[in-house]
Design an enzyme around this catalytic site. Structure first.
Site, PDB file in Angstrom:
ATOM      1  N   PRO A  63       7.809   1.809 -13.730  1.00 43.37           N
ATOM      2  CA  PRO A  63       7.776   3.179 -13.223  1.00 43.37           C
ATOM      3  C   PRO A  63       6.392   3.550 -12.706  1.00 43.37           C
ATOM      4  O   PRO A  63       5.374   3.210 -13.314  1.00 43.37           O
ATOM      5  CB  PRO A  63       8.126   4.013 -14.461  1.00 43.37           C
ATOM      6  N   ARG A  65       5.968   6.763 -10.112  1.00 39.62           N
ATOM      7  CA  ARG A  65       6.164   8.209  -9.965  1.00 39.62           C
ATOM      8  C   ARG A  65       6.627   8.886 -11.252  1.00 39.62           C
ATOM      9  O   ARG A  65       6.141   9.962 -11.601  1.00 39.62           O
ATOM     10  CB  ARG A  65       7.225   8.439  -8.887  1.00 39.62           C
ATOM     11  N   ARG A 115       2.298  13.158   1.594  1.00 38.56           N
ATOM     12  CA  ARG A 115       3.751  13.010   1.468  1.00 38.56           C
ATOM     13  C   ARG A 115       4.576  13.932   2.374  1.00 38.56           C
ATOM     14  O   ARG A 115       5.544  13.470   2.977  1.00 38.56           O
ATOM     15  CB  ARG A 115       4.185  13.173   0.012  1.00 38.56           C
ATOM     16  N   TYR A 168       6.752  11.618   4.739  1.00 39.94           N
ATOM     17  CA  TYR A 168       8.153  11.431   4.335  1.00 39.94           C
ATOM     18  C   TYR A 168       8.988  12.709   4.486  1.00 39.94           C
ATOM     19  O   TYR A 168      10.156  12.710   4.099  1.00 39.94           O
ATOM     20  CB  TYR A 168       8.232  11.031   2.856  1.00 39.94           C
ATOM     21  N   CYS A 204      -6.387  19.149  12.707  1.00 44.12           N
ATOM     22  CA  CYS A 204      -5.980  19.394  14.081  1.00 44.12           C
ATOM     23  C   CYS A 204      -4.839  18.463  14.433  1.00 44.12           C
ATOM     24  O   CYS A 204      -5.014  17.446  15.109  1.00 44.12           O
ATOM     25  CB  CYS A 204      -7.178  19.243  15.008  1.00 44.12           C
TER      26      CYS A 204
HETATM   27  C1  LIG Z   1       5.796   1.155  -5.770  1.00 44.80           C
HETATM   28  C2  LIG Z   1       6.368   0.154  -6.684  1.00 44.80           C
HETATM   29  C3  LIG Z   1       6.926   0.538  -7.902  1.00 44.80           C
HETATM   30  C4  LIG Z   1       7.012   1.966  -8.377  1.00 44.80           C
HETATM   31  O1  LIG Z   1       7.760   2.821  -7.613  1.00 44.80           O
HETATM   32  P1  LIG Z   1       8.026   4.290  -8.168  1.00 44.80           P
HETATM   33  O2  LIG Z   1       9.040   4.822  -7.232  1.00 44.80           O
HETATM   34  O3  LIG Z   1       6.740   5.039  -8.093  1.00 44.80           O
HETATM   35  O4  LIG Z   1       8.531   4.165  -9.561  1.00 44.80           O
HETATM   36  C5  LIG Z   1       7.388  -0.455  -8.737  1.00 44.80           C
HETATM   37  N1  LIG Z   1       7.320  -1.754  -8.403  1.00 44.80           N
HETATM   38  C6  LIG Z   1       6.787  -2.164  -7.242  1.00 44.80           C
HETATM   39  C7  LIG Z   1       6.720  -3.604  -6.933  1.00 44.80           C
HETATM   40  C8  LIG Z   1       6.299  -1.227  -6.340  1.00 44.80           C
HETATM   41  O5  LIG Z   1       5.785  -1.649  -5.179  1.00 44.80           O
END
Ligand SMILES: *Cc1c(COP(=O)(O)O)cnc(C)c1O
Length: 430
Positions: free
Chosen positions: A279, A281, A317, A321, A359
């Site tokens: 994890p 995020r 972000r 996104y 800008c």
């Molecule tokens: C970015 C990434 C994650 C984590 O993704 P989250 O959405 O932030 O949990 C896990 N493993 C790998 C290999 C990643 O590149």
């Protein structure tokens, strides 16, 4: 609304600390992180999984937020690391992680980077057969492989990292041959890995991927004759950013994942490999707020603009996104009720666009929001702990902001604000 570290009294407080005081003392834009919130999230997820299966390992995917003080908090908790670059390996080692706790999951990795990772003794998670062959010329070591299980999910196309359109991993049909070749090359494969995407809020989205993984694990164990020490099902656990989004139910998630996992182990007669997750995020996302000052208010026939001092240089972000971040007026939180429990929720006469100082027309942090503000107010942009500072840039020659950490009731400056001088620091000026 699961942000227990945020409270509205007269002003917005984070872990009891007045955000407007922080802004006054340290200036804006200012990232402020609750260390206690990160620990809470880590413990919650670890416990939920351990309730069903004893051998759980969490790797913090540190690209979400690489401040060394945050890496240290999770190290103290016993967390492992998922690093995607040699810079992240370097930072994790500096934060005190032992090399065995670091999994290096790169893509389009150079020989030089492979050598760096091998020399440091971290676990290398290979993204292609070509990378494996190149590594085998450098060293013989334990490795794992990232598989593309043919399924993906995520909050944005850019964040789907499994399936036909993803550049990551080794296609599932080629995985057996790759493990066999690894052994022939003198490498020792001990793990398998996948990561299907990011920002996933529904438990069921993970199920087909875990099932597919266990199917592959069965095949590998039978056809290649290796006992995998760990099976890593990646990260991607989402957090709710929008007012009506429901958080991922962690207990249900843990129950589903471990159920499919144990079912697969039994079916293929496997002993107890470590179940690893990555994890990013989920652990850090809602732990931080970004404090920003209102500079300018203007209206035209189409919009009301609240101009702030944080743009996509500070928080990328929304522009990158189209992501939603809650915004509350920390100085005058009368419209904060959409995002913070027990906060007032007054209506507004006109909704506002919250616009940054760059800008660029795309420099809008939030659109169509029920918020009122006047010049000098401090706004808090919520849930900026993941992919906030780590994606910030100096675009428009704006120095990077400062960072504050609140932990055990203590408030610390963990990164100084850059100055104009820093903009020229590596340039040849004569
Ligand atoms: C970015 C990434 C994650 C984590 O993704 P989250 O959405 O932030 O949990 C896990 N493993 C790998 C290999 C990643 O590149």
């Amino acid at each position: 609304m699961t942000r227990p570290h945020l409270k509205v009294e007269k002003n917005l407080k984070i872990d009891g600390v007045d955000t407007t005081e922080l802004a006054k003392k340290h200036d804006t834009p200012l990232y402020v992180t609750s260390g206690d919130r990160i620990k809470q999230k880590y413990r919650k997820l670890k416990q939920a999984l351990q309730n069903h299966y004893p051998k759980i390992r969490l790797h913090y995917a540190c690209k979400a937020n690489t401040n060394i003080n945050i890496l240290k908090i999770l190290e103290q908790e016993g967390c492992h690391i998922d690093a995607v670059s040699t810079g992240e390996i370097y930072s994790a080692l500096k934060a005190g992680y032992s090399p065995e706790k670091i999994l290096y999951t790169g893509t389009s990795v150079s020989n030089q980077e492979l050598k760096y990772a091998a020399d440091k003794g971290v676990m290398i998670n290979l993204d292609s057969a070509h990378e494996m062959r190149r590594l085998s010329e450098i060293t013989s070591t334990k490795v794992s492989f990232r598989v593309n299980p043919g399924v993906g999910a995520g909050h944005h196309d850019h964040c789907i990292t499994g399936g036909k359109e993803s550049k990551f991993g080794i296609w599932e049909d080629d995985i057996i041959d790759t493990y066999k070749e690894a052994i022939d090359l003198g490498l020792t494969p001990i793990g398998i890995h996948m990561h299907i995407g990011s920002g996933i809020l529904e438990v069921e989205k993970f199920r087909p991927a875990v099932q597919k993984m266990m199917e592959l694990v069965g095949k590998i164990t039978n056809e290649v004759d290796i006992d995998l020490e760990f099976i890593d099902i990646g990260g991607g656990l989402g957090i709710p950013y929008k007012p009506n989004e429901k958080p991922l139910n962690i207990d249900k998630f843990a129950e589903m994942v471990t159920k499919e996992y144990k079912k697969g182990l039994k079916q293929h007669n496997l002993n107890q490999p470590i179940l690893a997750l990555e994890p990013g995020r989920y652990l850090v996302g809602d732990s931080s707020i970004l404090l920003t000052k209102v500079n300018d208010i203007k209206e035209n026939p189409f919009h009301r603009y609240i101009g702030i001092d944080a743009g996509f240089n500070t928080l990328q972000r929304p522009a990158m996104y189209g992501s939603h971040h809650g915004v509350v007026n920390a100085s005058n939180p009368k419209n904060a009720g959409n995002y913070i429990k027990n906060a007032p929720k007054e209506g507004v006469d006109r909704k506002a666009e919250i616009a940054g100082p760059l800008c660029e027309s795309g420099d809008i942090i939030a659109q169509n929001r029920e918020i009122t503000a006047k010049a000098g107010d401090i706004l808090a942009i919520l849930d900026t702990g993941a992919y906030g500072y780590s994606m910030a840039s100096r675009y428009n020659s704006r120095p990077l902001p400062a960072e504050i950490l609140i932990e055990n009731g203590e408030t610390k400056l963990i990164r100084e604000r850059e100055t104009h001088r820093d903009l020229l620091s590596k340039q040849k000026t004569n």
